[in-house]
Enzyme design. Structure first.
Site, short mmCIF file in Angstrom:
data_model
loop_
_atom_site.label_atom_id
_atom_site.label_comp_id
_atom_site.label_asym_id
_atom_site.label_seq_id
_atom_site.Cartn_x
_atom_site.Cartn_y
_atom_site.Cartn_z
N TYR A 56 0.83 -1.21 0.00
CA TYR A 56 0.00 0.00 0.00
C TYR A 56 0.87 1.26 0.00
O TYR A 56 0.61 2.20 -0.75
CB TYR A 56 -0.92 -0.01 1.22
CG TYR A 56 -1.89 1.15 1.29
CD1 TYR A 56 -3.03 1.18 0.49
CD2 TYR A 56 -1.67 2.20 2.17
CE1 TYR A 56 -3.93 2.22 0.57
CE2 TYR A 56 -2.56 3.26 2.26
CZ TYR A 56 -3.69 3.27 1.45
OH TYR A 56 -4.57 4.32 1.51
N LYS A 91 0.94 4.15 -2.94
CA LYS A 91 0.56 5.55 -2.71
C LYS A 91 1.71 6.51 -3.03
O LYS A 91 1.47 7.66 -3.42
CB LYS A 91 0.04 5.73 -1.29
CG LYS A 91 -1.32 5.07 -1.06
CD LYS A 91 -2.38 5.62 -2.00
CE LYS A 91 -3.75 5.03 -1.72
NZ LYS A 91 -4.81 5.60 -2.58
#
Length: 256
Positions: free
Chosen positions: A152, A156
């Site tokens: 993640y 991002k």
């Protein structure tokens, strides 16, 4: 009251069925904008719920699904003035125990899906000479590392990089592109992460929630509306000299 000048404007929200996206959708509707919400949770290919709200089934892992959304927008003369890309997923695991298929799944939605959606939507905006706004929902995880969230976090970081590069390339067209980086926001995804992350760290979800709040200088975690308010600002004339920025909405948890 500030006149956001969004009444009658077409807003395309990618991922507005729940959480941050839902608050963003409702915030634009309150400004009398026309909102098209593309989300995998909707069954209908394209459905008019009112003169100001449309739902469209959208699977970001399938390029054809994105092209279908573009087709429906053209057919209904809904050319975006503002694009807000919210959709994203997460998996909790430590790097050394992580699974390749989980990493691929996160990149498929958070990075490749966003790339495909923005490429098609911004092309549609630019081809109609709209000097619009593009707002991506990144995360403070695009600036910081977090235990158990390597896929993640890297996705991002990529969202912020893609946002900045797009901003550079379309500035000449009068299109402004910025990212919003939420901190700890009370959403269904965050509540699920507390369960999964707690299992990894031998903590209860309640203990993780207490730890979360303790890390925020202003003393509370955020709400989806906290994020939606910043998105509304970026879509308004008040943000006419901002592009290529990654703006934190973290209660002071991230300050860079």
């Amino acid at each position: 009251m500030i006149d956001t000048q969004l009444a009658g404007k077409t807003i395309v929200v990618i991922g507005g069925a729940q959480g941050i996206g839902q608050s963003i959708k409702n915030t634009f509707l309150a400004e009398d904008a026309i909102v098209v919400d593309g989300d995998i949770q909707y069954a209908d290919a394209f459905l008019s719920l009112s003169d100001s709200l449309y739902h469209a089934h959208l699977n970001l892992s399938q390029e054809e699904s994105i092209l279908q959304l573009i087709h429906h927008l053209k057919d209904n003369q809904l050319i975006p003035d503002v694009i807000v890309h919210v959709a994203g997923i997460s998996v909790m695991d430590f790097f050394l125990e992580s699974q390749t298929n989980d990493f691929d799944k996160i990149y498929d939605i958070n990075v490749r899906g966003m790339y495909l959606a923005l490429r098609e939507l911004v092309n549609l905006m630019a081809s109609h000479q709209k000097k619009g706004r593009v707002i991506t929902i990144a995360s403070q995880a695009g600036k910081n590392p977090y235990r158990g969230m390597s896929a993640y976090v890297t996705s991002k970081h990529a969202v912020i990089g893609l946002t900045k590069n797009l901003a550079l390339e379309v500035a000449k067209d009068g299109i402004l592109v910025n990212a919003v980086c939420p901190g700890i926001i009370e959403t269904p995804m965050k509540h699920r992460e507390r369960i999964d992350g707690g299992l990894l760290r031998n903590m209860t979800p309640e203990a993780v929630a207490e730890e979360d709040a303790s890390q925020v200088p202003i003393g509370r975690t955020g709400t989806p509306q906290d994020v939606a308010n910043v998105v509304l600002f970026l879509a308004s004339p008040l943000a006419s000299y901002l592009t290529g920025q990654a703006i934190n909405v973290t209660g002071g948890m991230t300050m860079h």
